[in-house]
Design a protein around this motif. Sequence first.
Motif, PDB file in Angstrom:
ATOM      1  N   ALA A  45       0.773  -1.205   0.215  1.00 55.52           N
ATOM      2  CA  ALA A  45      -0.115  -0.012   0.000  1.00 55.52           C
ATOM      3  C   ALA A  45       0.954   1.436  -0.077  1.00 55.52           C
ATOM      4  N   VAL A  46       2.049   1.112   0.563  1.00 56.55           N
ATOM      5  CA  VAL A  46       2.857   2.288   0.734  1.00 56.55           C
ATOM      6  C   VAL A  46       3.617   2.680  -0.379  1.00 56.55           C
ATOM      7  N   ALA A  47       4.066   1.616  -1.099  1.00 63.87           N
ATOM      8  CA  ALA A  47       4.704   1.672  -2.394  1.00 63.87           C
ATOM      9  C   ALA A  47       3.806   2.027  -3.515  1.00 63.87           C
ATOM     10  N   SER A  48       2.558   1.551  -3.460  1.00 66.19           N
ATOM     11  CA  SER A  48       1.364   2.140  -4.325  1.00 66.19           C
ATOM     12  C   SER A  48       1.145   3.511  -4.165  1.00 66.19           C
ATOM     13  N   LEU A  49       1.116   4.020  -2.965  1.00 66.76           N
ATOM     14  CA  LEU A  49       1.193   5.412  -2.865  1.00 66.76           C
ATOM     15  C   LEU A  49       2.225   6.269  -3.533  1.00 66.76           C
ATOM     16  N   PHE A  50       3.522   5.990  -3.162  1.00 72.36           N
ATOM     17  CA  PHE A  50       4.623   6.565  -4.003  1.00 72.36           C
ATOM     18  C   PHE A  50       4.430   6.493  -5.557  1.00 72.36           C
ATOM     19  N   VAL A  51       4.250   5.212  -6.111  1.00 72.28           N
ATOM     20  CA  VAL A  51       4.027   5.008  -7.372  1.00 72.28           C
ATOM     21  C   VAL A  51       2.866   5.982  -7.938  1.00 72.28           C
ATOM     22  N   GLY A  52       1.695   6.034  -7.336  1.00 71.05           N
ATOM     23  CA  GLY A  52       0.788   6.961  -7.489  1.00 71.05           C
ATOM     24  C   GLY A  52       1.097   8.497  -7.720  1.00 71.05           C
ATOM     25  N   ALA A  53       1.722   8.691  -6.857  1.00 73.44           N
ATOM     26  CA  ALA A  53       2.324  10.065  -6.632  1.00 73.44           C
ATOM     27  C   ALA A  53       3.265  10.520  -7.885  1.00 73.44           C
ATOM     28  N   ALA A  54       4.069   9.605  -8.209  1.00 70.88           N
ATOM     29  CA  ALA A  54       5.120   9.750  -9.358  1.00 70.88           C
ATOM     30  C   ALA A  54       4.264   9.833 -10.518  1.00 70.88           C
ATOM     31  N   ALA A  55       3.034   8.812 -10.584  1.00 74.40           N
ATOM     32  CA  ALA A  55       2.368   8.989 -12.101  1.00 74.40           C
ATOM     33  C   ALA A  55       1.517  10.596 -12.243  1.00 74.40           C
TER      34      ALA A  55
END
Length: 95
Positions: A45-55
């Motif tokens: 979930a935390v990694a998905s937040l970082f990837v979503g922020a970058a996207a």
Amino acid sequence: MESVRAIEKHWWWALASGAQFGWALFSFRKGCAGDSRLMPLKAFAVASLFVGAAASASFSALQASGIHKVEDLMEVGANIRTGLGIRSRVREEEK
């Protein structure tokens, strides 16, 4: 004037990116709380937040700069190569 309208039009993508990045940092700093069996899910979930922020930040930057198609991005790359004095690459079909 076109770039100003594009920035005004897509400001919420930049806002979403900042919110996701802040939430990711908060979650990352908080660490593991509770049941340790849920740690893989929490890490995902935390990694998905970082990837979503970058996207969302990337999408916002592309929209604000006026790049809407792949051809626009290729043109920007060609302009950068020309500005640096690098010869353009020969494509396979042109040989």
